[in-house]
Scaffold this active site. Structure first.
Site, PDB file in Angstrom:
ATOM      1  N   CYS B  82       0.830  -1.208   0.000  1.00  0.00           N
ATOM      2  CA  CYS B  82       0.000   0.000   0.000  1.00  0.00           C
ATOM      3  C   CYS B  82       0.874   1.271   0.000  1.00  0.00           C
ATOM      4  O   CYS B  82       1.546   1.554  -0.966  1.00  0.00           O
ATOM      5  CB  CYS B  82      -0.986  -0.044   1.166  1.00  0.00           C
ATOM      6  SG  CYS B  82      -2.330   1.141   0.992  1.00  0.00           S
ATOM      7  N   HIS B 192      -3.847  -5.190   0.186  1.00  0.00           N
ATOM      8  CA  HIS B 192      -3.361  -5.680   1.472  1.00  0.00           C
ATOM      9  C   HIS B 192      -3.390  -7.210   1.491  1.00  0.00           C
ATOM     10  O   HIS B 192      -4.435  -7.782   1.788  1.00  0.00           O
ATOM     11  CB  HIS B 192      -4.223  -5.118   2.606  1.00  0.00           C
ATOM     12  CG  HIS B 192      -4.019  -3.653   2.813  1.00  0.00           C
ATOM     13  ND1 HIS B 192      -3.054  -3.160   3.655  1.00  0.00           N
ATOM     14  CD2 HIS B 192      -4.604  -2.580   2.236  1.00  0.00           C
ATOM     15  CE1 HIS B 192      -3.062  -1.838   3.614  1.00  0.00           C
ATOM     16  NE2 HIS B 192      -3.989  -1.458   2.760  1.00  0.00           N
ATOM     17  N   GLU B 194      -2.276  -9.138   3.665  1.00  0.00           N
ATOM     18  CA  GLU B 194      -2.546  -9.619   5.027  1.00  0.00           C
ATOM     19  C   GLU B 194      -4.035  -9.592   5.353  1.00  0.00           C
ATOM     20  O   GLU B 194      -4.457 -10.115   6.384  1.00  0.00           O
ATOM     21  CB  GLU B 194      -1.738  -8.791   6.045  1.00  0.00           C
ATOM     22  CG  GLU B 194      -2.265  -7.386   6.351  1.00  0.00           C
ATOM     23  CD  GLU B 194      -1.943  -6.320   5.311  1.00  0.00           C
ATOM     24  OE1 GLU B 194      -1.486  -6.674   4.198  1.00  0.00           O
ATOM     25  OE2 GLU B 194      -2.165  -5.125   5.597  1.00  0.00           O
TER      26      GLU B 194
END
Lengths: 257, 213
Positions: B82, B192, B194
């Site tokens: 990001c 993202h 994650e």
């Protein structure tokens, strides 16, 4: 192919347990939040929202530990709302593993808080929750106001103006709940949803009133919402998140399958 | 010795990144650190980031980490996420213009207000949610991830690298924008991983096994 519309199951958490109840009445234990979150993740939930309805602020640490545990094994975005009053609360939740925090009553009593919080952590982490109720007569043009205390107290603030103001103040997303529809299973207030969605530049999550899958699709198609949130239809296992997505896809809505 | 270091410069949800990596690589140690020596001795480096470009650059400079980040990006497998991808370029339009790390030529641009799709429907900013990621090159980090898989995004700015050979993936939101870049030991993504369920975890797993070639 483009951005998918989101389905967000919402878990009401009290003293560290998921509870089920209609309009906060007849509350029953519905299990361990980690277990439930894991199930929704498996079913394809796009995000999960936790609403902490613990009455006493002394017990706020409990929800933080819930978020920590969930964030260790569920790798989708997590939002936490309820009892967020200071930037300190926002930071603690984000550090625990939340991606966004929902600010509701605190925004109404102190709008500057939204500004302060979004300045510190970025708008993308700040969801302003708006509880709105229709105040116009049937013969008048539609008008909604912000209500607090579970829809019992009017603030006299116009909901559309409020939504615009909150976005100006740094809200990255609006969680819009119709207090007329919440717990009724009659579907979203679609006029309210589309009016607010048209009025603001940020994504709007429709909430309050979902009783079946058609309601979810209506929220997107007619309500122009970017995401739909529901609690009871998923908790009581009437439908799985997966079924909801299949249904929405069959209506031509772009979803993540 | 720390094997994977997540660079901490006070921006963003580092715990989620670290937990996701631990989940896919339980036999490796994952450390969140802002210590220059720890970063220098890491085997791999993850450079996340969230919030505004101005704050990210200010915090990096305050912690005297800019050089450490640039060195790490040259020397070892490096994953930008990001904002950690944006500030690798020279410049960002955010906050009325911010000079960034300048590892690559190019700038970071605002999606713009009044964004509309082909059907004329209004598109919201931030671009928030699950979008398709079209892989435009073959890369070890795409191993076992289907083309056009969905990943979770949340951003209002996108990167525009001058060198189109950097582009590893694109996505569509009113315009086609760059959603991943790759060069040498650097791989950086707009989304993202994650927070992107199984495909996101697979990308992180691939990173923990990548030798940077």
């Amino acid at each position: 192919m483009s951005l998918a519309k989101r389905i967000i199951p919402c878990l009401d958490v009290k003293n560290g347990r998921v509870v089920k109840g209609v309009k906060f009445v007849d509350i029953r234990d519905a299990g361990d939040p980690v277990e439930v979150a894991r199930r929704y993740d498996r079913e394809g939930a796009d995000e999960i929202t936790f609403l902490d309805i613990t009455a006493s602020s002394d017990d706020r640490d409990t929800i933080m530990h819930v978020v920590e545990k969930v964030a260790e094994e569920v790798f989708i975005p997590l939002t936490v709302g309820g009892g967020i009053r200071e930037v300190k609360d926002v930071r603690r939740m984000l550090n625990a593993g939340a991606d966004k925090v929902g600010i509701n009553t605190a925004a109404v009593f102190n709008p500057e808080f939204v500004k302060e919080a979004s300045d510190r952590v970025g708008s993308q982490c700040i969801v302003v929750a708006i509880d709105a109720k229709k105040v116009s007569e049937d013969t008048e043009q539609d008008r909604w106001e912000i209500f607090t205390h579970g829809g019992r107290k009017s603030t006299g603030i116009d909901a559309v103006e409020w939504a615009i103001k909150m976005v100006d103040y740094g809200a990255g997303e609006i969680l819009l709940t119709s207090m007329d529809r919440d717990g009724t299973k009659k579907g979203f207030d679609l006029d309210l949803t589309s009016t607010i969605s048209d009025a603001v530049s940020v994504p709007v999550i429709a909430s309050g009133g979902v009783g079946n899958l058609e309601h979810l699709a209506d929220g997107i198609i007619k309500g122009k919402a970017d995401a739909v949130l529901a609690a009871s239809i998923f908790h009581f296992a009437e439908y799985s998140v997966e079924e909801a997505k299949q249904y929405m896809a069959s209506k031509g809505i772009e979803v993540r399958l | 010795m720390a094997q994977i270091v997540v660079i901490d410069y006070g921006m963003g949800n580092l715990r989620s990144v670290a937990k996701a990596i631990e989940h896919v690589a339980p036999d490796q140690s994952v450390v969140i650190s802002s210590d220059i020596n720890t970063i220098a001795s890491a085997e791999r480096v993850v450079f996340p980031g969230q919030g505004a470009a101005r704050d990210c650059m200010r915090e990096l400079e305050a912690r005297k980490l800019t050089q450490a980040v640039l060195v790490a990006a040259k020397e070892k497998p490096f994953l930008g996420i990001c904002m950690g991808m944006h500030i690798l370029l020279n410049h960002s339009e955010e906050n009325n213009g911010i000079d960034c790390l300048g590892l690559y030529e190019g700038d970071v641009r605002f999606f713009g207000k009044n964004l509309k799709n082909d059907q004329g429907e209004k598109l919201k900013i931030p671009h928030m949610g699950w979008n398709n990621v079209k892989q435009v090159i073959e890369h070890p980090l795409w191993h076992d991830i289907g083309d056009d898989s969905r990943f979770y995004f949340v951003h209002s700015y996108y990167m525009n690298p001058q060198d189109t050979e950097l582009i590893a993936a694109t996505s569509d939101y009113a315009i086609e924008f760059v959603s991943a870049i790759a060069k040498d030991k650097v791989f950086a993504v707009q989304f993202h991983p994650e927070k992107s369920a199984q495909d996101g975890l697979q990308l992180l797993r691939n990173f923990t096994q990548w030798d940077g070639c």
